[in-house]
Design a protein around this motif. Structure first.
Motif, PDB file in Angstrom:
ATOM      1  N   GLY A  52       0.835  -1.207   0.000  1.00 34.36           N
ATOM      2  CA  GLY A  52       0.000   0.000   0.000  1.00 34.36           C
ATOM      3  C   GLY A  52       0.865   1.251   0.000  1.00 34.36           C
ATOM      4  N   ILE A  53       1.923   1.215   0.797  1.00 29.30           N
ATOM      5  CA  ILE A  53       2.815   2.385   0.836  1.00 29.30           C
ATOM      6  C   ILE A  53       3.439   2.602  -0.539  1.00 29.30           C
ATOM      7  N   ILE A  54       3.890   1.487  -1.160  1.00 25.76           N
ATOM      8  CA  ILE A  54       4.496   1.615  -2.495  1.00 25.76           C
ATOM      9  C   ILE A  54       3.490   2.251  -3.463  1.00 25.76           C
ATOM     10  N   GLN A  55       2.230   1.776  -3.393  1.00 23.42           N
ATOM     11  CA  GLN A  55       1.205   2.318  -4.302  1.00 23.42           C
ATOM     12  C   GLN A  55       1.017   3.823  -4.132  1.00 23.42           C
ATOM     13  N   ARG A  56       1.250   4.300  -2.929  1.00 23.80           N
ATOM     14  CA  ARG A  56       0.963   5.720  -2.681  1.00 23.80           C
ATOM     15  C   ARG A  56       2.210   6.563  -2.401  1.00 23.80           C
ATOM     16  N   LEU A  57       3.353   6.128  -2.947  1.00 23.88           N
ATOM     17  CA  LEU A  57       4.563   6.951  -2.776  1.00 23.88           C
ATOM     18  C   LEU A  57       4.461   8.259  -3.554  1.00 23.88           C
ATOM     19  N   ASP A  58       3.693   8.236  -4.633  1.00 28.28           N
ATOM     20  CA  ASP A  58       3.609   9.456  -5.442  1.00 28.28           C
ATOM     21  C   ASP A  58       3.004  10.617  -4.653  1.00 28.28           C
ATOM     22  N   HIS A  59       2.141  10.275  -3.723  1.00 22.00           N
ATOM     23  CA  HIS A  59       1.590  11.352  -2.888  1.00 22.00           C
ATOM     24  C   HIS A  59       2.724  12.087  -2.156  1.00 22.00           C
ATOM     25  N   LEU A  60       3.742  11.324  -1.759  1.00 23.17           N
ATOM     26  CA  LEU A  60       4.852  11.961  -1.042  1.00 23.17           C
ATOM     27  C   LEU A  60       5.677  12.840  -1.970  1.00 23.17           C
ATOM     28  N   THR A  61       5.944  12.343  -3.177  1.00 24.22           N
ATOM     29  CA  THR A  61       6.728  13.179  -4.087  1.00 24.22           C
ATOM     30  C   THR A  61       5.940  14.430  -4.483  1.00 24.22           C
ATOM     31  N   GLU A  62       4.633  14.236  -4.707  1.00 22.45           N
ATOM     32  CA  GLU A  62       3.810  15.415  -5.039  1.00 22.45           C
ATOM     33  C   GLU A  62       3.781  16.415  -3.895  1.00 22.45           C
ATOM     34  N   SER A  63       3.961  15.926  -2.678  1.00 24.98           N
ATOM     35  CA  SER A  63       3.926  16.821  -1.515  1.00 24.98           C
ATOM     36  C   SER A  63       5.326  17.300  -1.132  1.00 24.98           C
ATOM     37  N   ASN A  64       6.284  17.085  -2.032  1.00 25.00           N
ATOM     38  CA  ASN A  64       7.662  17.557  -1.830  1.00 25.00           C
ATOM     39  C   ASN A  64       8.331  16.992  -0.580  1.00 25.00           C
ATOM     40  N   VAL A  65       7.976  15.757  -0.255  1.00 22.74           N
ATOM     41  CA  VAL A  65       8.614  15.086   0.880  1.00 22.74           C
ATOM     42  C   VAL A  65       9.978  14.567   0.434  1.00 22.74           C
ATOM     43  N   ASN A  66      10.971  14.641   1.323  1.00 26.25           N
ATOM     44  CA  ASN A  66      12.310  14.155   0.996  1.00 26.25           C
ATOM     45  C   ASN A  66      12.660  12.838   1.679  1.00 26.25           C
ATOM     46  N   ALA A  67      12.055  12.610   2.827  1.00 27.96           N
ATOM     47  CA  ALA A  67      12.376  11.378   3.557  1.00 27.96           C
ATOM     48  C   ALA A  67      11.127  10.877   4.240  1.00 27.96           C
ATOM     49  N   LEU A  68      10.977   9.539   4.289  1.00 26.21           N
ATOM     50  CA  LEU A  68       9.846   9.015   5.042  1.00 26.21           C
ATOM     51  C   LEU A  68      10.347   8.128   6.161  1.00 26.21           C
ATOM     52  N   TRP A  69       9.662   8.238   7.289  1.00 31.16           N
ATOM     53  CA  TRP A  69       9.985   7.407   8.448  1.00 31.16           C
ATOM     54  C   TRP A  69       8.781   6.501   8.665  1.00 31.16           C
ATOM     55  N   LEU A  70       9.071   5.195   8.750  1.00 28.19           N
ATOM     56  CA  LEU A  70       8.007   4.222   8.965  1.00 28.19           C
ATOM     57  C   LEU A  70       7.947   3.845  10.436  1.00 28.19           C
ATOM     58  N   SER A  71       6.799   3.953  11.060  1.00 27.59           N
ATOM     59  CA  SER A  71       6.626   3.354  12.379  1.00 27.59           C
ATOM     60  C   SER A  71       6.809   1.844  12.195  1.00 27.59           C
ATOM     61  N   PRO A  72       7.038   1.071  13.285  1.00 26.95           N
ATOM     62  CA  PRO A  72       7.532  -0.306  13.144  1.00 26.95           C
ATOM     63  C   PRO A  72       6.713  -1.225  12.243  1.00 26.95           C
ATOM     64  N   ILE A  73       7.464  -2.014  11.449  1.00 29.13           N
ATOM     65  CA  ILE A  73       6.868  -2.958  10.498  1.00 29.13           C
ATOM     66  C   ILE A  73       7.334  -4.379  10.800  1.00 29.13           C
TER      67      ILE A  73
END
Ligand code: GLC
Ligand code: MG
Length: 566
Positions: A52-73
């Motif tokens: 799901g995260i992979i499917q919605r990575l574009d939202h992060l690039t569109e929002s000018n995010v540079n780094a993402l931190w994942l709570s525990p997986i």
């Protein structure tokens, strides 16, 4: 022919696979926290996952995010939704597989996004093999946790001391199998590891290497201040704030937090991270006083999180209060280190629930326009509000251990409801109409797709801020803060050759007219880049005189110089 060559060149990187050219380590960027259970569900089980995260990575690039931190997986019985880890080097099946993780790393890097993992060193799950063996006294695991026989008073066995768990209740739990108490600074399903044991330190170093070998770009260290406890096991002094020995505030945590050994372990982890070629970040989760917090900068952290916008900013803050919040981080931070601003996270009420809209927008503006790293918790870019969660639907262990009468003020569930993507089933989060936490009922109006079309939405505002933040000119700009009226605070980001931006907020309940000429270098007129309220007074993209700026009650305004190149 030329067209064919151009086409080949264009698809070449896709064919040979793009290699990750990690950006230089940055001190001013946008960091986004994903709570994986709540971001996007790809397989319809009602819980978010890595695909799901992979499917919605574009939202992060569109929002000018540079780094993402994942709570525990990691593998977890989910007593604390992933912070209770039963295997540090595997992915929980709810979230996917190690292969999915590898794909996520690649997909993130292909988009120039750095990937930060949550590192949870303080405790494991009580279902972790180490704890199960420790319980049975099997070496070397017998000494992996903090065990104590307790003390006997008038013939009854009692815990060793008065230590209280950081999530309330005694920090000690008796186990017949070991005829001893174990320490848990969080819930009883999260036994604390014994860091005086070199085997434990080695195990956790191996955990770091395991993920570093898989290409991560850094770690957020969970609950850092609790890692070491004083070995004398003395009672902690009473705070005097409450008589209830089970209350979180019962003691002053001088033996259970902020121990010198806790700082000393950080450089050993920094050294491991620095053995890897790509730049590695270390962010520290710590709620502590200023000096204990700032100290992490000196021990190898890029930064300890700055939670002042969460803990100190309120609906009644005056402009002087706000100026103090803003100035003090820069003043107390060691020179040349990375400042940061956290607007919200998975442990705190939602930003909009805390401050109301538009005061919340001011906090988002501080996080993204002040110098440093701006941290956004998923959902706060669309201004997600809190959903009432019934006692029956409550799943957070903090909520569940409270009573039906008190759980609402304690449960963290309302801040963790699924991300609202659109107005379809389960807000586009899942194809399943039943999700692990209920979808906020307001999702038809408050969702990313709808907000993208609305010029006054939270997301449109966020997008504007994120566009400003990514500008290289703004990264170089200096900072000047001013109190303009009892509730009107403003700051300027000024550059020499590329223009300046002025961010103004009225936190008060009455309109105010302010004179911006108190900023030394300000020109006579400015452009209204954004105004949160009453656009008749401050129409967007219109020029205004700076001597008489009318700010409606509870408003946020962004002004730029006419030569601004951002
Ligand atoms: C941190 C996490 C929180 C968790 C606790 C125990 O504070 O942010 O969610 O419950 O540590 O791991
Ligand atoms: Mg799922």
């Amino acid at each position: 022919m030329r067209a064919v060559i151009a086409f080949c060149v264009a698809i070449l990187p896709l064919v040979i696979g793009i290699t990750w050219n990690p950006p230089e380590k940055a001190t001013d960027f946008s960091l986004y926290q994903i709570y994986p259970r709540s971001y996007k569900d790809s397989d319809g089980d009602g819980v978010g996952d890595l695909r799901g995260i992979i499917q919605r990575l574009d939202h992060l690039t569109e929002s000018n995010v540079n780094a993402l931190w994942l709570s525990p997986i990691y593998r977890s019985p989910m007593a604390d939704f992933g912070y209770d880890i039963s295997n540090f080097t595997d992915i929980d099946p709810t979230f996917g597989t190690l292969k999915d993780f590898e794909d996520l790393v690649k997909a993130a890097h292909d988009r120039n996004l750095s990937l930060i993992l949550d590192f949870v060193p303080n405790h494991t799950s009580d279902k972790h093999e180490w704890f199960q063996k420790s319980l049975q006294g099997i070496p070397p695991y017998d000494n992996y946790y903090v065990w104590h026989p307790g003390r006997v008073e008038n013939g009854t066995r009692k815990p060793p001391n008065n230590w209280v768990s950081a999530l309330s209740g005694p920090a000690w739990e008796w186990r017949d199998e070991r005829q001893a108490y174990y320490l848990h600074q969080f819930i009883k399903e999260e036994p604390d590891l014994n860091y005086y044991n070199p085997d434990v330190r080695r195990e956790m170093e191996d955990v770091l290497r395991f993920w570093l070998d898989r290409g991560i770009d850094g770690i957020r260290i969970d609950s850092m201040k609790y890692i070491y406890e004083d070995e004398r096991f003395l009672d902690e002094p009473l705070s005097g704030l409450t008589d209830d020995p089970n209350n979180i505030d019962y003691t002053l945590r001088i033996y259970t937090t902020d121990q010198q050994q806790t700082y000393d372990i950080l450089p050993t982890w920094r050294k491991i991270l620095d053995e890897y070629e790509q730049p590695q970040y270390i962010f520290i989760e710590v709620y502590a006083n200023t000096s204990s917090t700032m100290k992490y900068y000196h021990y190898g952290a890029d930064f300890p999180f700055n939670f002042d916008l969460i803990t100190n900013l309120t609906r009644t803050s005056t402009a002087a209060d706000i100026q103090h919040i803003v100035d003090s981080w820069y003043e107390n931070m060691p020179e040349d280190s990375t400042p940061n601003w956290v607007a919200g996270n998975h442990d705190q009420p939602r930003l909009v629930a805390r401050l109301g809209d538009p005061r919340a927008r001011a906090a988002t503006m501080f996080a993204l326009l002040l110098p440093g790293v701006g941290v956004t918790f998923n959902g706060e870019e669309i201004g997600m509000t809190e959903q009432y969660i019934s006692w029956e639907d409550t799943v957070d262990p903090l909520g569940c251990t409270a009573s039906k009468a008190t759980y609402q003020s304690i449960s963290r569930d309302p801040a963790r409801t699924p991300f609202q993507w659109d107005d379809s089933v389960s807000a586009g989060f899942s194809t399943n109409s039943h999700t692990w936490l209920p979808i906020n009922k307001n999702y038809k109006t408050y969702n990313l797709a709808t907000e993208k079309k609305d010029k006054n939405s939270y997301y449109t505002f966020y997008e504007k801020l994120s566009n400003l933040k990514k500008s290289p000119y703004l990264k170089e700009a200096n900072l000047v803060t001013k109190v303009l009226d009892k509730y009107v605070f403003a700051f300027a980001r000024e550059t020499e050759d590329h223009g300046s931006v002025y961010a103004v907020t009225n936190f008060g309940d009455k309109a105010s007219i302010v004179d911006l000429s108190v900023f030394d270098n300000i020109p006579r007129i400015l452009n209204v880049h954004y105004a949160s309220a009453d656009s008749k007074v401050l129409p967007w993209n219109k020029i205004i005189q700076i001597r008489r700026v009318i700010l409606p009650a509870r408003s946020v305004v962004i002004l730029t110089t006419l030569d601004a190149k951002f």
